[in-house]
Design an enzyme around this catalytic site. Structure first.
Site, PDB file in Angstrom:
ATOM      1  N   LYS A   1       0.211  -0.469   7.090  1.00  0.00           N
ATOM      2  CA  LYS A   1      -0.192  -0.995   8.397  1.00  0.00           C
ATOM      3  C   LYS A   1      -1.578  -1.633   8.346  1.00  0.00           C
ATOM      4  O   LYS A   1      -1.812  -2.682   8.924  1.00  0.00           O
ATOM      5  CB  LYS A   1      -0.205   0.131   9.443  1.00  0.00           C
ATOM      6  CG  LYS A   1       1.155   0.400  10.063  1.00  0.00           C
ATOM      7  CD  LYS A   1       1.350  -0.300  11.396  1.00  0.00           C
ATOM      8  CE  LYS A   1       2.820  -0.543  11.636  1.00  0.00           C
ATOM      9  NZ  LYS A   1       3.514   0.440  12.441  1.00  0.00           N
TER      10      LYS A   1
ATOM     11  N   LYS B   1       0.685  -2.504  -1.751  1.00  0.00           N
ATOM     12  CA  LYS B   1       1.593  -1.554  -1.135  1.00  0.00           C
ATOM     13  C   LYS B   1       1.750  -1.876   0.352  1.00  0.00           C
ATOM     14  O   LYS B   1       0.780  -2.250   1.007  1.00  0.00           O
ATOM     15  CB  LYS B   1       0.995  -0.150  -1.300  1.00  0.00           C
ATOM     16  CG  LYS B   1       1.790   0.966  -0.686  1.00  0.00           C
ATOM     17  CD  LYS B   1       1.116   2.315  -0.911  1.00  0.00           C
ATOM     18  CE  LYS B   1       1.678   3.333   0.072  1.00  0.00           C
ATOM     19  NZ  LYS B   1       1.153   4.681  -0.128  1.00  0.00           N
TER      20      LYS B   1
ATOM     21  N   LYS C   1     -11.478   4.754  -1.024  1.00  0.00           N
ATOM     22  CA  LYS C   1     -11.807   4.700   0.406  1.00  0.00           C
ATOM     23  C   LYS C   1     -13.304   4.813   0.647  1.00  0.00           C
ATOM     24  O   LYS C   1     -13.855   4.128   1.508  1.00  0.00           O
ATOM     25  CB  LYS C   1     -11.058   5.803   1.169  1.00  0.00           C
ATOM     26  CG  LYS C   1      -9.556   5.585   1.112  1.00  0.00           C
ATOM     27  CD  LYS C   1      -8.836   5.997   2.380  1.00  0.00           C
ATOM     28  CE  LYS C   1      -7.457   5.363   2.399  1.00  0.00           C
ATOM     29  NZ  LYS C   1      -6.400   6.205   2.920  1.00  0.00           N
TER      30      LYS C   1
END
Ligand code: TRP
Length: 338
Positions: free
Chosen positions: A201, A198, A119
């Site tokens: 959203k 994966k 991230k």
């Protein structure tokens, strides 16, 4: 591993980020299992909005996403009469404990977390909340002295760190926290409609569990199938097709056999196969769509459930935080009594 006293059920805690209505990946990887655990364990299910702010996102949309996830929790059958459903920020002891855990958490361990590395690579200036994310997660779990935490494989490392924080804190301030066990599901990674990453959203590769049938179809028809099957007359390989793996989760066994045979034999095209899948998904979630609609017609019920959950969680949280504060010397009034 912590020994649970025979007099009480093992306590389970898990959290999910509020990204809106739950999708198939949330359901297969987490919610379905959570529902099954409700009778065996004492359960706390948390909508982790304090975690969500580390991912950026529009603050104006967050309240709706929280409520949408709460509706999903209730629709799939999480039962406020059996466990505690609540929103993390309603119990400020989570962030308080996270701050206190900063005292025993090595920066090096946080920098090692693969999720952090992935991230943070996307930022020019990395917010410290991203680094601290697993400390808050440890606080979520340890605040309730949870014995076990059902999570996906991607959270294994965060659970290891939680155990380490528990050990370190106990070593410095005296035994208090059990080392929680990770319960990792066996369904593996649930891939998104791209068949590649994966289901998530943020990647836009999801199907929401509460979507109406026409919406489910609109999403499922975009799914990537066996790339080698270019023409309808080409035989397909169910083993490498994500549409097939979703069939295995949502279609009846006979249908699963049929679609596999017809794929291999090139007697049914991918579009038809997807149409059957979309129907299976819609049928699976029909009762949950109904429950969600019923709830949405009574927002006061949703509100009551979450507020009641937070109040119950807070009682447990206060017990822990009081001891933590004492042990860490944050009870200055004791200067006159100690
Ligand atoms: N980090 C978890 C995830 O992204 C969510 C989470 C936050 C969590 N706190 C938790 C999971 C505590 C289990 C226990 O999936």
């Amino acid at each position: 591993m912590s020994e649970s006293k025979p007099t009480r059920k093992r306590r389970v805690f898990s959290g999910m980020q509020p990204t809106g209505e739950a999708h198939l990946g949330n359901y297969l990887g987490a919610l379905r299992r959570w529902v099954q655990m409700q009778d065996e364990f004492e359960c706390l299910w948390c909508i982790v909005d304090d975690h969500a702010i580390t991912g950026g996102g529009d603050p104006k949309e967050l309240p709706k996403k929280i409520v949408d996830l709460a509706v999903s929790f209730l629709a799939v059958g999480l039962d406020p009469a059996k466990g505690i459903l609540f929103v993390q920020s309603d119990v400020p002891e989570h962030t308080e404990l996270a701050w206190l855990f900063n005292a025993v958490t090595p920066v090096g361990e946080l920098e090692r977390m693969t999720q952090y590395k992935d991230k943070s690579a996307k930022y020019e200036s990395v917010p410290v909340g991203l680094l601290n994310y697993p400390v808050l997660q440890a606080a979520d779990i340890l605040l309730y002295k949870a014995d076990a935490v059902p999570v996906g494989e991607d959270q294994r490392q965060h659970l290891e760190l939680t155990r380490e924080i528990a050990r370190k804190w106990n070593a410095v301030y005296g035994d208090l926290f059990p080392e929680p066990e990770a319960i990792i599901g066996n369904e593996g990674r649930i891939l998104g409609l791209d068949g590649d990453a994966k289901m998530s959203k943020s990647l836009g590769n999801t199907v929401d569990i509460l979507a109406e049938p026409d919406e489910v179809w609109a999403r499922v028809r975009t799914a990537v199938t066996d790339p080698q099957r270019v023409r309808r007359s080409d035989p397909g390989r169910p083993a490498v097709c994500n549409v097939y793996s979703l069939h295995r989760h949502f279609s009846a066994p006979g249908v699963v056999e049929d679609v596999a045979a017809q794929c291999r034999g090139a007697t049914r095209g991918c579009v038809d196969c997807k149409r059957i899948l979309a129907d299976s998904i819609s049928a699976t979630f029909a009762p949950m769509r109904e429950r969600a609609a019923e709830l949405r017609a009574h927002p006061e019920r949703i509100r009551h459930i979450l507020e009641d959950g937070a109040a119950r969680a807070r009682v447990l949280a206060r017990e822990t935080i009081t001891v933590v504060r004492e042990r860490m010397g944050l009870d200055w009034r004791s200067a006159w009594t100690r």
